[in-house]
Write an enzyme that holds these catalytic residues in place. Structure first.
Site, PDB file in Angstrom:
ATOM      1  CD  GLU A  13      -2.689  -1.086   2.584  1.00  0.00           C
ATOM      2  OE1 GLU A  13      -2.468  -0.206   3.441  1.00  0.00           O
ATOM      3  OE2 GLU A  13      -3.549  -1.959   2.719  1.00  0.00           O
ATOM      4  CG  ASP A  43      -4.261   2.942   2.971  1.00  0.00           C
ATOM      5  OD1 ASP A  43      -5.460   2.626   2.904  1.00  0.00           O
ATOM      6  OD2 ASP A  43      -3.621   2.964   4.037  1.00  0.00           O
ATOM      7  CD  GLU A 100      -8.367   1.887   3.915  1.00  0.00           C
ATOM      8  OE1 GLU A 100      -8.373   3.121   3.787  1.00  0.00           O
ATOM      9  OE2 GLU A 100      -7.361   1.220   4.218  1.00  0.00           O
TER      10      GLU A 100
END
Length: 119
Positions: A13, A43, A100
């Site tokens: 990431e 990310d 997320e």
């Protein structure tokens, strides 16, 4: 290495801050990694000012939609619109999306309806 599938199992990431601090050197390194089958996940997507340009330029395999949008998706039409737009853009670039911070069944359900199937 191709027979073992090892590179395909990797997906480091990166964040916008890392890329912006070392733009050309990071881009060259990421392109080499993608050439051997390593995935690259971006990310905290959507929280920085250069995110769209980075998705266009960098050899990403996934964008991870920041939890700040996921947490408000049930109450905010704007958060839902952002998630929908990110999902559509990622799909257009043949890039996977992951939401997320999915914590509840209702969040999971609305994310599925918005086209995001990983969380």
């Amino acid at each position: 290495m191709g027979e073992t599938g090892f590179p395909q199992a990797l997906e480091p990431e990166i964040t916008e801050g890392i890329v912006l601090d070392h733009d050309n050197s990071v881009l060259a390194s990421l392109e080499r990694l993608r050439e051997i089958g390593v995935g690259i996940a971006f990310d905290e997507f959507g929280t920085g000012y250069a995110s769209l340009n980075l998705v266009k330029r960098y050899p990403l395999s996934r964008v991870k939609i920041d939890r700040s949008f996921v947490q408000g998706v049930l109450e905010s039409d704007r958060d839902a619109a952002i998630i929908r737009a990110v999902r559509h853009m990622a799909h257009s670039f043949n890039v996977k999306t992951t939401a997320e911070g999915v914590e509840t069944e209702p969040q999971r359900n609305i994310l599925r309806r918005l086209g995001c199937h990983e969380g």
